[in-house]
Design an enzyme around this catalytic site. Sequence first.
Site, PDB file in Angstrom:
ATOM      1  N   ASP A 162       0.563  -1.246  -0.144  1.00  0.00           N
ATOM      2  CA  ASP A 162       0.113  -0.242  -0.008  1.00  0.00           C
ATOM      3  C   ASP A 162       1.147   1.275   0.062  1.00  0.00           C
ATOM      4  O   ASP A 162       2.034   1.349   0.308  1.00  0.00           O
ATOM      5  CB  ASP A 162      -0.853   0.098   1.318  1.00  0.00           C
ATOM      6  N   TYR A 201       7.164 -10.096   6.462  1.00  0.00           N
ATOM      7  CA  TYR A 201       7.170  -8.849   6.664  1.00  0.00           C
ATOM      8  C   TYR A 201       7.886  -8.520   8.073  1.00  0.00           C
ATOM      9  O   TYR A 201       7.695  -9.310   8.962  1.00  0.00           O
ATOM     10  CB  TYR A 201       5.760  -8.265   6.740  1.00  0.00           C
TER      11      TYR A 201
END
Length: 245
Positions: A52, A111
């Site tokens: 994003d 992540y």
Amino acid sequence: MYRYKITIEYLGTNLAGWQRQAGVISVQQILEEAIYKFSGEQVILFGSGRTDAGVHAIGQVAHFDLSKHLEPHKIITAINYFARPYAVGVWNCELASNNFHARFSATSRHYIYRIINRPYPSVIDLNRAWWISSPLDVLTMQKAAAYLLGKHDFTSFRASSCQSKSPIKTLTELNIIKEDEEIKLYLSAPSFLHHMVRNIVGSLVLVGKNVWQAEQIKDVLEAKDRKAAGPTAPASGLYFVKTEY
């Protein structure tokens, strides 16, 4: 056709995310235009994950096809020449099989989420971590995190706009480590739902602040309702670090 696999890093602060969108600057657009400038070929870049706006990457992987063979090191140099003004860079390039797909061939994605946990903000880490001034109880956060490991319905932690066909995901790693004034959350899974990592982090922070008990994370998971979970953590603390194949 020759298929090239590239590994990319970028600072997402001033970018609209990975995916090309009209009217904004995205990582995909920057790289596709850079490739066109040195190769003369219009390509479509396929990424291993769609980050994003504001999210960073250390090990994003992508692939593209060219009609001619070029030395990988020359591709790296050329892309970086055109992309560097946007804080986007390629640090590895290699020829790949035509059966390779950056997204669909991936077996695991990793992540890291960074939190600066001290009374005053960090200038160095501005837009690169989530600053939380109140002390967080990392041990209780880790206890809560254990409820999320494994295969579950993660509806409570997916964005309302998530387009994934199924909310069932398998979280293979969720470790929380405190290093001085920084807390790092390590998350791994074959794939993630939209906002899944940031919604998990936002919920675990409520546990760390003692707003929630650790056991409430289990209740949130079982609720299968986004409204039951905590807030979405800021994009600035999230890093896409690695894709495995």
